[in-house]
Motif scaffolding. Structure first.
Motif, short mmCIF file in Angstrom:
data_model
loop_
_atom_site.label_atom_id
_atom_site.label_comp_id
_atom_site.label_asym_id
_atom_site.label_seq_id
_atom_site.Cartn_x
_atom_site.Cartn_y
_atom_site.Cartn_z
N LYS A 49 0.84 -1.20 0.00
CA LYS A 49 0.00 0.00 0.00
C LYS A 49 0.88 1.25 0.00
O LYS A 49 1.89 1.28 0.68
N LYS A 53 1.39 5.37 -11.63
CA LYS A 53 0.10 4.68 -11.50
C LYS A 53 0.13 3.34 -12.23
O LYS A 53 -0.24 2.31 -11.66
N ASP A 73 0.08 -0.22 -10.36
CA ASP A 73 -1.09 -1.02 -10.69
C ASP A 73 -0.69 -2.42 -11.16
O ASP A 73 -1.29 -3.42 -10.79
N ASN A 123 0.18 -4.73 -8.42
CA ASN A 123 -0.89 -4.85 -7.42
C ASN A 123 -0.61 -4.13 -6.11
O ASN A 123 -0.85 -4.66 -5.03
N VAL A 124 -0.08 -2.93 -6.23
CA VAL A 124 0.13 -2.11 -5.03
C VAL A 124 -1.07 -1.18 -4.92
O VAL A 124 -1.45 -0.54 -5.89
N GLN A 125 -1.67 -1.16 -3.74
CA GLN A 125 -2.82 -0.29 -3.55
C GLN A 125 -2.37 1.16 -3.41
O GLN A 125 -1.45 1.45 -2.64
N MET A 126 -3.00 2.05 -4.15
CA MET A 126 -2.66 3.48 -4.07
C MET A 126 -3.74 4.21 -3.30
O MET A 126 -4.92 4.00 -3.55
N VAL A 127 -3.33 5.04 -2.36
CA VAL A 127 -4.29 5.79 -1.57
C VAL A 127 -3.93 7.27 -1.68
O VAL A 127 -2.78 7.65 -1.47
N ILE A 128 -4.91 8.09 -2.04
CA ILE A 128 -4.66 9.53 -2.20
C ILE A 128 -5.37 10.28 -1.08
O ILE A 128 -6.57 10.14 -0.89
#
Lengths: 105, 134
Positions: free
Chosen positions: A65, A76, A80, A83-88
């Motif tokens: 993450k 991005k 993607d 499979n890394v979760q991106m949090v803004i």
């Protein structure tokens, strides 16, 4: 599970950095051990490809993450793919500590 | 130096590499290159039957820009039809936007990769999440 938070300083009380590729520090937070490690971003002053390099660094650290203010299109795509979760987060006045508290509660 | 182009958001790329006419005697001489954003413009306007304003918002560009992209797309397809030449799809200035979610409680935006099963906000663990750009 490991999370990377972009930070402007080397400790938990530092302000969260809204930039991703040119963030001053990366704070690696381990949810199991509750430990934080600070890693200096070496791409801060590079003229191009900072996002890509930062993303590569994060993928190689086996992180699931990433929390930042925004991600460029190349970063991005790369995050993607692995499979890394991106949090803004849009908040300006939030410290690394504040984010960790939110994550653990 | 000209101003860099705003990246056009494309929800899904075309699932073909191109189109080829058949029954023509001439071999593959020429081709037109249809950009992803042009394919998206045709899809939004003529397949999803959106008006140009809605479609332009979805692609993150202004309405006049959308209209220009749509026009070049139509002209390229017309050229390919009339001259019986191939259509090839190429990337262009597109930004392929994956599924982004927004949390209704803390307004955080995030993605959910395939490896994560729970559909909840990664920060406040709220279940009140919404899919952006549907």
């Amino acid at each position: 599970m490991k999370t990377v938070i972009t930070s402007s300083g080397e400790n938990n009380l530092a302000q969260f950095d809204k930039r991703f590729g040119r963030a001053a520090w990366f704070c690696v937070f381990d949810e199991e051990t509750k430990e934080t490690i600070f890693i200096k971003n070496t791409n801060t002053n590079s003229s191009n490809g900072a996002g890509t390099k930062a993303a590569e660094q994060i993928v190689s650290m086996n992180v699931q993450k990433v929390i930042s203010g925004d991600f460029g299109p190349k970063a991005k795509d790369l995050l993607d793919k692995f499979n890394v979760q991106m949090v803004i987060i849009q908040d300006n006045d939030v410290t690394v500590q504040g984010i960790i508290e939110k994550l653990t509660t | 130096m000209s101003r860099p182009k705003t990246l056009r958001k494309v929800v899904a790329p075309p699932n073909f590499k191109g189109y080829k006419p058949y029954g023509t005697h001439a071999g593959t001489r020429d081709s037109v290159e249809l950009l992803y954003e042009e394919y998206e413009a045709i899809k939004l306007a003529d397949y999803d039957l959106m008006n140009h304003l809605e479609a332009s918002k979805l692609m993150g560009i202004s309405r006049p820009t959308f209209a220009r992209i749509y026009e070049t797309a139509r002209r390229k397809i017309a050229k390919a039809f009339v001259e019986a030449i191939e259509i090839k799809t190429v990337y262009g200035d597109a930004l392929l936007d994956k599924h982004w979610y927004v949390c209704d409680d803390c307004q955080t935006r995030f993605t959910i990769p395939k490896t994560i099963e729970e559909h909840q906000c990664p920060l406040c663990k709220s279940e009140q999440i919404e899919l952006l750009n549907t």
